[in-house]
Every structure is written in C-alpha cells, then in structure tokens.
Design a protein around this motif. Structure first.
Motif, PDB file in Angstrom:
ATOM      1  N   LYS A   1       0.818  -1.215   0.000  1.00  0.00           N
ATOM      2  CA  LYS A   1       0.000   0.000   0.000  1.00  0.00           C
ATOM      3  C   LYS A   1       0.854   1.269   0.000  1.00  0.00           C
ATOM      4  O   LYS A   1       0.522   2.261   0.651  1.00  0.00           O
ATOM      5  N   CYS A   2       1.952   1.239  -0.748  1.00  0.00           N
ATOM      6  CA  CYS A   2       2.862   2.380  -0.810  1.00  0.00           C
ATOM      7  C   CYS A   2       3.075   2.883  -2.231  1.00  0.00           C
ATOM      8  O   CYS A   2       4.078   3.538  -2.525  1.00  0.00           O
ATOM      9  N   GLY A   3       2.182   2.557  -3.142  1.00  0.00           N
ATOM     10  CA  GLY A   3       2.283   3.037  -4.515  1.00  0.00           C
ATOM     11  C   GLY A   3       2.997   2.099  -5.458  1.00  0.00           C
ATOM     12  O   GLY A   3       3.323   2.480  -6.593  1.00  0.00           O
ATOM     13  N   THR A   4       3.224   0.853  -5.048  1.00  0.00           N
ATOM     14  CA  THR A   4       3.987  -0.065  -5.888  1.00  0.00           C
ATOM     15  C   THR A   4       3.241  -0.470  -7.157  1.00  0.00           C
ATOM     16  O   THR A   4       3.865  -0.720  -8.182  1.00  0.00           O
ATOM     17  N   THR A   5       1.912  -0.546  -7.095  1.00  0.00           N
ATOM     18  CA  THR A   5       1.155  -0.926  -8.292  1.00  0.00           C
ATOM     19  C   THR A   5       1.304   0.125  -9.388  1.00  0.00           C
ATOM     20  O   THR A   5       1.501  -0.193 -10.565  1.00  0.00           O
ATOM     21  N   ALA A   6       1.235   1.398  -9.004  1.00  0.00           N
ATOM     22  CA  ALA A   6       1.424   2.473  -9.969  1.00  0.00           C
ATOM     23  C   ALA A   6       2.851   2.462 -10.520  1.00  0.00           C
ATOM     24  O   ALA A   6       3.057   2.563 -11.732  1.00  0.00           O
ATOM     25  N   MET A   7       3.830   2.306  -9.643  1.00  0.00           N
ATOM     26  CA  MET A   7       5.217   2.298 -10.094  1.00  0.00           C
ATOM     27  C   MET A   7       5.477   1.129 -11.045  1.00  0.00           C
ATOM     28  O   MET A   7       6.159   1.286 -12.072  1.00  0.00           O
TER      29      MET A   7
ATOM     30  N   VAL B   1      20.204  -0.483  -4.053  1.00  0.00           N
ATOM     31  CA  VAL B   1      18.877  -0.325  -3.456  1.00  0.00           C
ATOM     32  C   VAL B   1      18.431   1.123  -3.604  1.00  0.00           C
ATOM     33  O   VAL B   1      19.153   2.048  -3.209  1.00  0.00           O
ATOM     34  N   HIS B   2      17.263   1.330  -4.179  1.00  0.00           N
ATOM     35  CA  HIS B   2      16.707   2.678  -4.335  1.00  0.00           C
ATOM     36  C   HIS B   2      15.423   2.757  -3.528  1.00  0.00           C
ATOM     37  O   HIS B   2      14.542   1.901  -3.652  1.00  0.00           O
ATOM     38  N   ILE B   3      15.309   3.804  -2.709  1.00  0.00           N
ATOM     39  CA  ILE B   3      14.165   3.945  -1.809  1.00  0.00           C
ATOM     40  C   ILE B   3      13.349   5.167  -2.190  1.00  0.00           C
ATOM     41  O   ILE B   3      13.883   6.273  -2.356  1.00  0.00           O
ATOM     42  N   VAL B   4      12.039   4.968  -2.333  1.00  0.00           N
ATOM     43  CA  VAL B   4      11.106   6.037  -2.678  1.00  0.00           C
ATOM     44  C   VAL B   4      10.159   6.261  -1.509  1.00  0.00           C
ATOM     45  O   VAL B   4       9.587   5.306  -0.984  1.00  0.00           O
ATOM     46  N   VAL B   5       9.997   7.505  -1.110  1.00  0.00           N
ATOM     47  CA  VAL B   5       9.013   7.863  -0.091  1.00  0.00           C
ATOM     48  C   VAL B   5       7.721   8.253  -0.810  1.00  0.00           C
ATOM     49  O   VAL B   5       7.737   9.095  -1.720  1.00  0.00           O
ATOM     50  N   TYR B   6       6.630   7.639  -0.411  1.00  0.00           N
ATOM     51  CA  TYR B   6       5.346   7.812  -1.099  1.00  0.00           C
ATOM     52  C   TYR B   6       4.932   9.279  -1.191  1.00  0.00           C
ATOM     53  O   TYR B   6       4.341   9.691  -2.202  1.00  0.00           O
TER      54      TYR B   6
ATOM     55  N   PRO C   1      22.613 -12.405  -7.900  1.00  0.00           N
ATOM     56  CA  PRO C   1      23.460 -11.479  -7.128  1.00  0.00           C
ATOM     57  C   PRO C   1      23.504 -10.070  -7.704  1.00  0.00           C
ATOM     58  O   PRO C   1      23.854  -9.128  -7.001  1.00  0.00           O
ATOM     59  N   ASP C   2      23.165  -9.924  -9.005  1.00  0.00           N
ATOM     60  CA  ASP C   2      23.248  -8.617  -9.659  1.00  0.00           C
ATOM     61  C   ASP C   2      21.920  -7.856  -9.649  1.00  0.00           C
ATOM     62  O   ASP C   2      21.788  -6.831 -10.331  1.00  0.00           O
ATOM     63  N   ALA C   3      20.946  -8.332  -8.905  1.00  0.00           N
ATOM     64  CA  ALA C   3      19.613  -7.732  -8.916  1.00  0.00           C
ATOM     65  C   ALA C   3      19.619  -6.313  -8.349  1.00  0.00           C
ATOM     66  O   ALA C   3      20.417  -5.972  -7.467  1.00  0.00           O
ATOM     67  N   LYS C   4      18.723  -5.500  -8.881  1.00  0.00           N
ATOM     68  CA  LYS C   4      18.471  -4.163  -8.355  1.00  0.00           C
ATOM     69  C   LYS C   4      17.189  -4.218  -7.518  1.00  0.00           C
ATOM     70  O   LYS C   4      16.221  -4.896  -7.887  1.00  0.00           O
ATOM     71  N   ILE C   5      17.195  -3.469  -6.415  1.00  0.00           N
ATOM     72  CA  ILE C   5      16.080  -3.494  -5.474  1.00  0.00           C
ATOM     73  C   ILE C   5      15.434  -2.111  -5.403  1.00  0.00           C
ATOM     74  O   ILE C   5      16.127  -1.096  -5.247  1.00  0.00           O
ATOM     75  N   LEU C   6      14.128  -2.086  -5.503  1.00  0.00           N
ATOM     76  CA  LEU C   6      13.363  -0.851  -5.381  1.00  0.00           C
ATOM     77  C   LEU C   6      12.402  -0.989  -4.205  1.00  0.00           C
ATOM     78  O   LEU C   6      11.650  -1.973  -4.119  1.00  0.00           O
ATOM     79  N   ILE C   7      12.442  -0.023  -3.288  1.00  0.00           N
ATOM     80  CA  ILE C   7      11.593  -0.040  -2.094  1.00  0.00           C
ATOM     81  C   ILE C   7      10.783   1.246  -2.046  1.00  0.00           C
ATOM     82  O   ILE C   7      11.307   2.334  -2.304  1.00  0.00           O
ATOM     83  N   MET C   8       9.494   1.129  -1.712  1.00  0.00           N
ATOM     84  CA  MET C   8       8.632   2.295  -1.548  1.00  0.00           C
ATOM     85  C   MET C   8       8.040   2.268  -0.146  1.00  0.00           C
ATOM     86  O   MET C   8       7.555   1.230   0.311  1.00  0.00           O
ATOM     87  N   LEU C   9       8.072   3.423   0.529  1.00  0.00           N
ATOM     88  CA  LEU C   9       7.625   3.516   1.914  1.00  0.00           C
ATOM     89  C   LEU C   9       6.604   4.643   2.067  1.00  0.00           C
ATOM     90  O   LEU C   9       6.680   5.657   1.377  1.00  0.00           O
ATOM     91  N   ARG C  10       5.698   4.444   3.001  1.00  0.00           N
ATOM     92  CA  ARG C  10       4.610   5.399   3.209  1.00  0.00           C
ATOM     93  C   ARG C  10       4.377   5.585   4.710  1.00  0.00           C
ATOM     94  O   ARG C  10       4.738   4.717   5.507  1.00  0.00           O
TER      95      ARG C  10
END
Length: 313
Positions: free
Chosen positions: A23-29, A184-189, A101-110
């Motif tokens: 519930k932090c906007g991941t569906t839209a992203m 790791v890239h972090i997005v604030v909602y 091991p080479d994966a990129k991680i995207l995190i969204m927080l609200r």
C-alpha cells in the motif's frame, strides 16, 4: 545488456525487484516501469515466489511457472516483478541475492498509519480480513499472533499482524546489508504522490535506462469498497464449492459449460458488489494512538534514510 542467467544459459531471469512495502504506490510504479521499452514487468505483478517464511496461499508453485512470467521480455534490459511482501519477509532478501546477485532493489515507503488503514481495506476486499472495523482488527492482533481468530478465508494470516508489517527500519536495513546501498533505491510515497514524473525519472536514473520515456500517469489501484461484506465473503469462500461445478461431472462440454457459467455469474456478482469510492477517514482517536505507537520507528527510519520523516507523527 539483457537479463540472462549465467547459471542457466538461455534462460531469462528477473533482475529488478520492487519488494514493497504494501500500500505504498507499488502498483502504480510497476505500471509505469512496465511501459518503459527497456523494462518488462511480470503479469501478475506479485508472483510471490521468494520468501520461504511467507505462508501465502497464492504462491507460485514452481520455478518453471515463475520463469515463464519473464520469457516474453527476455530481450529487455530489466525483467521486473513487484511482490510487496518480500520486504516483510525475513528470508526473501537472501533468497533473491542467491538467485541473482546482480539484482536491483526498489523499495517504496509510506506513512505507516496511512499504509495500515489502506492495507486493512485491501484485506477486507480480498477476504483476508474478517473485521470490518479497523479498531477491532488491530485489537485482534494478540490473539492472531497465537494462531487464533484467523478468518477461514484468509490467504495470508501473517499480514494480519499489522504492527509488524510497518516495521520498516529493520526491513530496509536487511536489504541494504544484503545488496549494498548502490543497488537499493528507496522512494518515499509523499514524494511520489506530489511529483510522480520526477520520482519516476529518479528510478530510471538509478536503473541506468533512458529517462526520456513518459508513461501514462493514469490513476492505478484506486480505492474500492464493498457494498455487502457478507456477500463478498460468500463469493470468495462459500460453505460449498458451488463455483466449480465441473469438478463433479465427467470432463466434456457440459462440465465446461457449467464451469464457465458459474464463474461468469460469480464475476458479475463480484463486480456488482464493488464500488469505486473513497473510504471514510480514520477515526481521529485511532489515528492519534497509532501515531504515538510509531514514534520510535519513524525516528529510527529517519536516521537510516538520513531524512526527516517527523511529518508522519
């Protein structure tokens, strides 16, 4: 550069994971990223493959079924998926690292209070939650922690431990430890809601793909409410499996026809029982109590992200 496996020559494997939070906007992203010519996003968005500690009824059954989700985009630079419960999982980060091991991680927080209220609404809609009253759902957590009071139709009982879902600091730290801050890239909602184009561009820069792309910024995953909770529960989990009449008949035209008609009727009733609407605001007293309970968590997260998030409390 495409997402090909070194250990599985010729097999396309995901290398972009939008791991949450819920519930932090991941569906839209995910929708915006999936429109980019260099990125392929899985359908469904949340295959729920990693996280062996997640007892989720909708988990994909095999590696073959998981990899099949990415075959169509095998020539893209990034193959992505967006299972939001990977952030909540205590094991998913290590599992993903072992897988790629080479994966990129995207995190969204609200804001945790807003996220929890929204999650409760989603769980009501999906049948995972039985308490229509948010306060009662929160009060049920101690019993549910002991395995009691779990709804019969629940597909993800662990998610009903609401206070644990929004312990973001330890969850984010786990991914930073495993993958390193550069991956790791972090997005604030709050930023995403205010400036979706700017945040989207920042994500593209993090991935190193063209920033010229302009997706359709249409509203995704808008709020829905249920007209009759009793009917909704019956449609999701009836006392008798009336929605699969074909299972009681020999395979053939009649069984197929009855099965199709039953599922069509179920879908029609489901749609008629749902309305697009804004949910009533959270009760002020409950909001105040929840804000007081997350002060320490928000302070810890602010330090971890080097950003003042006191507006949440």
């Amino acid at each position: 550069m495409t997402a090909k496996s070194k250990s599985r020559p010729g097999v396309a494997i995901p290398n972009l994971f939008l791991v949450g939070a819920a519930k932090c906007g991941t569906t839209a992203m995910a929708s915006y990223l999936g429109q980019h010519p260099e990125i392929h996003f899985s359908n469904p968005k949340e295959p729920i493959f990693f996280g062996r500690d997640l007892q989720h009824a909708w988990r994909l059954p095999s590696l073959e079924s998981y990899l099949a989700l990415f075959e169509e985009g095998r020539d893209c630079r990034y193959l992505g998926e967006g299972t939001v419960w990977y952030l909540y999982s205590r094991t998913a980060a290590e599992e993903i690292k072992a897988f790629n091991p080479d994966a990129k991680i995207l995190i969204m927080l609200r804001n945790p209070v807003d996220a929890l209220y929204s999650l409760h609404g989603q769980f009501l809609f999906s049948g995972n939650e039985s308490h229509a009253n948010f306060e009662k759902a929160l009060a049920a957590e101690p019993r549910r922690r002991q395995g009691r009071g779990i709804p019969r139709a629940a597909h993800f009982p662990s998610g009903l431990l609401y206070s644990e879902v929004v312990r973001y600091t330890s969850q984010v730290q786990r991914y930073l430890d495993v993958f390193g801050r550069d991956n790791v890239h972090i997005v604030v909602y709050d930023d995403f809601a205010r400036d979706p184009q700017g945040v989207y561009r920042n994500v593209l820069e993090f991935l190193g793909v063209s920033t010229d792309h302009r997706p359709d910024y249409a509203v995704v995953n808008s709020a829905r409410s249920i007209r009759s909770i009793a009917l909704h529960r019956w449609l999701i989990n009836p006392p008798v499996d009336i929605w699969n009449p074909g299972r009681w008949l020999p395979k053939g035209y009649l069984a197929h026809s009855l099965q199709w008609r039953a599922q069509h009727l179920r879908g029609r009733l489901y749609d008629l029982n749902v309305t697009q609407t804004k949910r009533a605001p959270l009760a002020p007293a409950t909001k105040k109590r929840l804000k007081e309970s997350i002060v320490g968590e928000v302070e810890d997260l602010s330090r971890l992200l080097d950003r003042d998030l006191s507006v949440w409390i």
